[in-house]
Design a protein around this motif. Structure first.
Motif, mmCIF file in Angstrom:
data_model
loop_
_atom_site.group_PDB
_atom_site.id
_atom_site.type_symbol
_atom_site.label_atom_id
_atom_site.label_comp_id
_atom_site.label_asym_id
_atom_site.label_seq_id
_atom_site.Cartn_x
_atom_site.Cartn_y
_atom_site.Cartn_z
ATOM 1 N N GLU A 24 0.812 -1.215 0.000
ATOM 2 C CA GLU A 24 0.000 0.000 0.000
ATOM 3 C C GLU A 24 0.851 1.274 0.000
ATOM 4 O O GLU A 24 0.324 2.373 -0.170
ATOM 5 N N LEU A 25 2.153 1.132 0.197
ATOM 6 C CA LEU A 25 3.037 2.298 0.166
ATOM 7 C C LEU A 25 3.223 2.770 -1.269
ATOM 8 O O LEU A 25 3.303 1.964 -2.201
ATOM 9 N N LEU A 26 3.305 4.079 -1.442
ATOM 10 C CA LEU A 26 3.454 4.649 -2.776
ATOM 11 C C LEU A 26 4.931 4.905 -3.069
ATOM 12 O O LEU A 26 5.624 5.574 -2.292
ATOM 13 N N ARG A 27 5.407 4.356 -4.164
ATOM 14 C CA ARG A 27 6.766 4.609 -4.631
ATOM 15 C C ARG A 27 6.689 5.516 -5.850
ATOM 16 O O ARG A 27 6.012 5.191 -6.827
ATOM 17 N N VAL A 28 7.371 6.633 -5.782
ATOM 18 C CA VAL A 28 7.225 7.685 -6.786
ATOM 19 C C VAL A 28 8.449 7.743 -7.688
ATOM 20 O O VAL A 28 9.562 7.964 -7.222
ATOM 21 N N ILE A 42 4.282 7.770 1.311
ATOM 22 C CA ILE A 42 5.250 7.665 0.224
ATOM 23 C C ILE A 42 6.543 7.065 0.767
ATOM 24 O O ILE A 42 7.097 7.535 1.758
ATOM 25 N N LEU A 43 7.021 6.037 0.108
ATOM 26 C CA LEU A 43 8.268 5.389 0.499
ATOM 27 C C LEU A 43 9.336 5.714 -0.539
ATOM 28 O O LEU A 43 9.144 5.479 -1.732
ATOM 29 N N GLY A 44 10.467 6.262 -0.079
ATOM 30 C CA GLY A 44 11.534 6.532 -1.025
ATOM 31 C C GLY A 44 12.492 7.587 -0.528
ATOM 32 O O GLY A 44 12.242 8.262 0.482
ATOM 33 N N ASP A 45 13.589 7.737 -1.221
ATOM 34 C CA ASP A 45 14.564 8.765 -0.910
ATOM 35 C C ASP A 45 13.966 10.138 -1.173
ATOM 36 O O ASP A 45 13.342 10.372 -2.219
ATOM 37 N N PHE A 46 14.141 11.047 -0.218
ATOM 38 C CA PHE A 46 13.517 12.366 -0.328
ATOM 39 C C PHE A 46 13.922 13.086 -1.602
ATOM 40 O O PHE A 46 13.088 13.602 -2.344
ATOM 41 N N SER A 48 15.097 11.974 -4.374
ATOM 42 C CA SER A 48 14.641 11.312 -5.600
ATOM 43 C C SER A 48 13.145 11.468 -5.803
ATOM 44 O O SER A 48 12.653 11.423 -6.936
ATOM 45 N N THR A 49 12.414 11.642 -4.698
ATOM 46 C CA THR A 49 10.954 11.678 -4.740
ATOM 47 C C THR A 49 10.391 13.082 -4.910
ATOM 48 O O THR A 49 9.425 13.296 -5.650
ATOM 49 N N ALA A 50 10.988 14.058 -4.222
ATOM 50 C CA ALA A 50 10.413 15.413 -4.163
ATOM 51 C C ALA A 50 10.210 16.035 -5.541
ATOM 52 O O ALA A 50 9.235 16.760 -5.768
ATOM 53 N N LYS A 51 11.084 15.747 -6.471
ATOM 54 C CA LYS A 51 11.000 16.382 -7.800
ATOM 55 C C LYS A 51 9.768 15.940 -8.583
ATOM 56 O O LYS A 51 9.376 16.595 -9.558
ATOM 57 N N TYR A 52 9.156 14.818 -8.161
ATOM 58 C CA TYR A 52 7.979 14.322 -8.867
ATOM 59 C C TYR A 52 6.661 14.741 -8.216
ATOM 60 O O TYR A 52 5.589 14.432 -8.732
ATOM 61 N N LEU A 53 6.730 15.413 -7.084
ATOM 62 C CA LEU A 53 5.505 15.797 -6.380
ATOM 63 C C LEU A 53 4.904 17.061 -6.992
ATOM 64 O O LEU A 53 5.617 17.862 -7.596
ATOM 65 N N PRO A 54 3.582 17.277 -6.817
ATOM 66 C CA PRO A 54 2.929 18.457 -7.405
ATOM 67 C C PRO A 54 3.507 19.753 -6.856
ATOM 68 O O PRO A 54 3.960 19.817 -5.721
ATOM 69 N N ARG A 55 3.468 20.781 -7.661
ATOM 70 C CA ARG A 55 3.914 22.104 -7.217
ATOM 71 C C ARG A 55 2.772 22.805 -6.486
ATOM 72 O O ARG A 55 1.604 22.624 -6.790
ATOM 73 N N ASN A 56 3.117 23.629 -5.506
ATOM 74 C CA ASN A 56 2.151 24.508 -4.817
ATOM 75 C C ASN A 56 0.925 23.759 -4.283
ATOM 76 O O ASN A 56 -0.208 24.179 -4.515
ATOM 77 N N PHE A 57 1.148 22.663 -3.569
ATOM 78 C CA PHE A 57 -0.006 21.913 -3.064
ATOM 79 C C PHE A 57 -0.005 21.786 -1.540
ATOM 80 O O PHE A 57 -0.990 21.341 -0.952
#
Length: 246
Positions: A24-28, A42-46, A48-57
């Protein structure tokens, strides 16, 4: 009270539960919409993951980054760095979280007394620093060569002058030492069977947080474990119902 204390403990998952919940963990690894990550862990290296997250949310962000100390985080070793190297590391953290935050977002960053001196200039450069909360973390037996370190910092920042803060939600009940009366009636306090008390606004010194000691059932191996009450106070003070917290 006994029952509530008994439930206040860290739960350990069995191998089958770990397998089940891990699915159930999300890998981005690609760009995500808000709907994709809503109510997800969300499971993952910060980095590596942060660049794929939405902007201004994000409305409220609470970050507990590794302090500039050599610590083992469940097999991931973070080594103490030279001041300049830690500055570079922390600036990279800020560069990644800043685009995720709304213009009226709030940021809380956890730190210790030594690391605070490194990160504060960076925070002042990128945010409006509104306060530094120091909370009492009475733990350990002390040192014979120095004063025992029993506090940690939380830097309170906003992205702009437009922000949300609900002081009424986190008032503290304090005993009245010198009760003031008008015409014999209490002024801004009330008489109770256990004494005289008033609800007062919280300061930036927090002494009402109980931390889990090593012998307590809620203790974990995490080197800088944060109590639930600490996070609850931050969430209550700076988030509206239904907001985007990260």
């Amino acid at each position: 009270m006994g029952n509530s204390v008994g439930r206040n403990k860290t739960l350990k998952c069995s191998k089958s539960e770990i397998q089940k919940f891990s699915r159930e963990l999300l890998r981005v690894d690609k760009n995500q919409s808000i709907n994709n990550i809503l109510k997800k862990l969300i499971l993952g290296d910060f980095f590596s993951t942060a660049k794929y997250l939405p902007r201004n949310f994000v409305d409220l962000m609470i970050i507990d980054p590794p302090y500039n100390l050599t610590k083992d985080y469940n097999g991931s070793l973070f080594k103490k760095r030279e001041k300049k190297d830690y500055e570079i590391h922390f600036k990279k953290v800020i560069d990644n979280i800043y685009p995720l935050m709304k213009s009226d977002a709030t940021l809380y960053i956890c730190s210790d007394w030594s690391t605070s001196s490194i990160i504060s200039p960076i925070l002042y450069d990128r945010f409006i620093v509104r306060n530094r909360i120091t909370w009492e973390r009475e733990k350990g037996r002390g040192s014979k060569t120095n004063f025992k370190n029993n506090s940690e910092d939380i830097w309170y920042c906003t992205k702009s002058k437009n922000y949300y803060f609900a002081a009424e939600k986190i008032k503290l009940k304090r005993r009245v030492i010198a009760p003031y009366r008008i015409k014999g009636k209490p002024k801004d306090w009330q008489e109770e069977k256990m004494g005289n008390f008033r609800l007062t606004y919280p300061s930036n010194i927090w002494t009402d947080i109980t931390i889990p000691f090593w012998s307590m059932p809620e203790n974990t191996p995490h080197p800088t474990q944060k109590p639930e009450k600490l996070i609850a106070k931050l969430v209550l003070s700076s988030s509206k119902k239904g907001g985007g917290n990260f």
